[in-house]
Design a protein around this motif. Structure first.
Motif, PDB file in Angstrom:
ATOM      1  N   LYS A 132     -16.472   2.117 -15.782  1.00 40.86           N
ATOM      2  CA  LYS A 132     -17.535   1.676 -16.688  1.00 40.86           C
ATOM      3  C   LYS A 132     -18.817   1.372 -15.914  1.00 40.86           C
ATOM      4  N   LEU A 133     -18.678   0.700 -14.775  1.00 41.84           N
ATOM      5  CA  LEU A 133     -19.854   0.315 -13.998  1.00 41.84           C
ATOM      6  C   LEU A 133     -20.603   1.540 -13.488  1.00 41.84           C
ATOM      7  N   SER A 134     -19.904   2.645 -13.342  1.00 47.01           N
ATOM      8  CA  SER A 134     -20.544   3.866 -12.885  1.00 47.01           C
ATOM      9  C   SER A 134     -21.097   4.682 -14.042  1.00 47.01           C
ATOM     10  N   TYR A 135     -20.217   5.156 -14.928  1.00 45.77           N
ATOM     11  CA  TYR A 135     -20.636   6.085 -15.984  1.00 45.77           C
ATOM     12  C   TYR A 135     -21.461   5.401 -17.072  1.00 45.77           C
ATOM     13  N   ASP A 136     -21.031   4.235 -17.518  1.00 45.11           N
ATOM     14  CA  ASP A 136     -21.753   3.563 -18.599  1.00 45.11           C
ATOM     15  C   ASP A 136     -23.140   3.108 -18.150  1.00 45.11           C
TER      16      ASP A 136
END
Length: 546
Positions: free
Chosen positions: A60-64
């Motif tokens: 999440k921290l990367s893609y979102d």
């Protein structure tokens, strides 16, 4: 037919070398964390529910974050009792392509730099990532342990300094009042030269936390770098930058993705593939070249993999050992390893004096030889042995650093230097009180190594030049590059000779067996040298020792 098969083999090996070359280049990544902050407390076990939740959070921290224009705040993943909390954010002076790349790579670097740590914060040049098993939202991280600094120094007038002060204070007010918690602006002083500023806070912080963080940075910049035309201070919680030129701002809608050009060696390899495929006379030349390329890649990969494996053992999970420094930080601390900072030089590297601005600490940085196999062995020995030792008469290893070309160890600086320089200084004789305290300290350290450690340690190179003195002449035994661990329950000896001529046990020299008694012998020689001020061995022209 045989020639045709050999040519096909050469082509296949060249293709393999290309694949290895691409893999090596992928590992040589510029997106290294400037400053990892790993928790020193609780850790999680492999396969635990928290690890599962953390892996979900990192995605999440990367893609979102990319989908959300470069930031993600107050992110959570998992069920109660094992929830993972996290935030990620790009800095406003980054290119969008660099922001996306940083957010993509940050999670993998986090788990490598701080394996099995429940609480981690990583600062990169283009982004920041933080996660924990506890809710840290709206809480700023301690600035003293997470600041990245880039400074360009030129003399400025008081008019410029005052204009910069007013601009930065104004930007702090604007950032705190804005929803994204950042502000950009400029100011012009009497000579009409503009100065540009950018301030930014992590978006989960409260207005008070943001103001506190930015204000402390601005005050630090103006107090310690008043005559610098440009500076950039980044931390886990906030960011302050000023520059005489306009600052490029993050734009999620820009399409300027910078391509990564092929390196020259790849072009050469591709050319060799074509040549080997068309000419039967070149396959031996191709074969020799590709084997050399493959061997050099394999050597470099083995060093990095060994370094990662060894350092990871001591970055997890007990948290008692030192973390890594970035190479750029150590290069800055030593003025790019200037000769003017060099304190000494040995057979396997050099020692430099450095100053870490973030920690306000003078350090000694041991730079191992890039091309010395023994230097690599010393590096491994130091971080695997001394990082777990705690005694007032042993040197303190603060942190370490390794890259594909550099092996660096960072110690607290000992202002009085080594003992041998004091013993043989005829102009400034070392008082007997100091000599007495020094030998007692080394004796205490030796007893600790041999008897009080969970696993015994043979130092194997006890001599005055390896005894360092702090500001109060307290002795610190150092240089554990030749040290070895031994089992208390078994016969304590090693089978490889080590040490310095004159200090080595004669029995060890004859048999090659080094034991605790050999360390005691070396300590006895050191006692005699401290008492009478004479070296145990003097080299004459015929290379004979007396």
């Amino acid at each position: 037919m045989a020639c045709h098969r050999l040519r096909r083999l050469a082509v296949m090996l060249v293709v393999l070398a290309v694949a290895c070359s691409f893999r090596a280049d992928a590992s040589d990544d510029p997106y290294q964390p400037e400053w990892p902050v790993c928790s020193l407390g609780d850790s999680f076990a492999r396969g635990s529910p928290y690890e599962t939740n953390l892996n979900g959070l990192l995605k999440k921290l990367s893609y979102d974050a990319v989908e959300n224009d470069g930031f993600l705040i107050n992110a959570t993943f998992g069920e109660p009792n094992n929830v993972a909390f996290g935030v990620s954010m790009c800095f406003q002076d980054s290119y969008w392509a660099d922001c996306v790349r940083c957010l993509d790579l940050a999670p993998s670097y986090a788990t490598r730099a701080c394996p099995y740590n429940r609480t981690v914060a990583l600062l990169f040049n283009d982004c920041v990532i933080r996660y924990s098993d506890m809710n840290f939202f709206s809480v700023a991280t301690d600035q003293n342990v997470s600041v990245g600094i880039v400074v360009t120094a030129y003399l400025n007038s008081s008019v410029v300094v005052e204009a910069r002060r007013q601009m930065l204070n104004k930007l702090v007010d604007e950032a705190v009042a804005s929803e994204p918690l950042w502000a950009y602006g400029n100011a012009t002083h009497k000579d009409k030269s503009p100065v540009y500023g950018l301030v930014q806070c992590r978006r989960d912080l409260s207005q008070d936390q943001c103001r506190t963080c930015l204000t402390s940075f601005v005050e630090y910049v103006l107090a310690y770098f008043p005559n610098n035309t440009a500076a950039s201070f980044k931390s886990i919680s906030c960011f302050v930058k000023y520059h005489p030129e306009p600052i490029k701002l993050l734009d999620p809608h820009e399409n300027t993705i910078k391509p990564t050009p092929l390196k020259d060696n790849k072009s050469l390899i591709i050319g060799l593939i074509a040549a080997a495929a068309t000419s039967p006379f070149l396959f031996l030349l191709v074969l020799g070249i590709l084997l050399r390329i493959f061997f050099r890649w394999w050597q470099k990969r083995r060093i990095i993999d060994n370094a990662d494996e060894t350092s990871n053992q001591f970055l997890s999970p007990n948290g008692a050992s030192p973390n890594r420094f970035s190479y750029d930080m150590l290069a800055t601390a030593t003025s790019n390893f200037s000769d003017s900072k060099k304190l000494g030089e040995g057979g396997f590297g050099s020692v430099y004096k450095g100053f870490l601005i973030k920690m306000n600490l003078d350090v000694a940085i041991k730079r191992m030889s890039k091309h010395s196999r023994q230097g690599w062995k010393e590096y491994i020995s130091e971080i695997t042995i001394i990082s777990h030792l705690r005694h007032r008469n042993l040197v303190q290893l603060i942190r370490f650093c390794h890259t594909q070309d550099e092996l660096l160890l960072v110690y607290k600086l000992m202002p009085k230097g080594s003992l041998d320089k004091h013993l043989h200084n005829q102009e400034n004789i070392l008082p007997w009180k100091h000599r007495y305290d020094i030998v007692l300290g080394i004796g205490s350290a030796l007893w600790y190594l041999h008897q009080d450690c969970e696993q015994g340690v043979l130092h194997r190179d006890i001599k005055p030049s390896n005894v360092m003195l702090d500001e109060s002449y307290t002795a610190k035994l150092g240089d554990f590059g030749l040290a070895r661990l031994v089992d208390h329950t078994k016969e304590t000896h090693t089978t490889e000779p080590a040490g310095t001529t004159g200090y080595m046990d004669p029995e060890c020299t004859a048999t090659g067996r080094f034991s605790m008694e050999s360390d005691i012998y070396s300590f006895g020689v050191l006692l005699l040298e401290v008492a009478c001020g004479r070296r145990p061995a003097i080299m004459h022209k015929g290379r004979d020792f007396r």
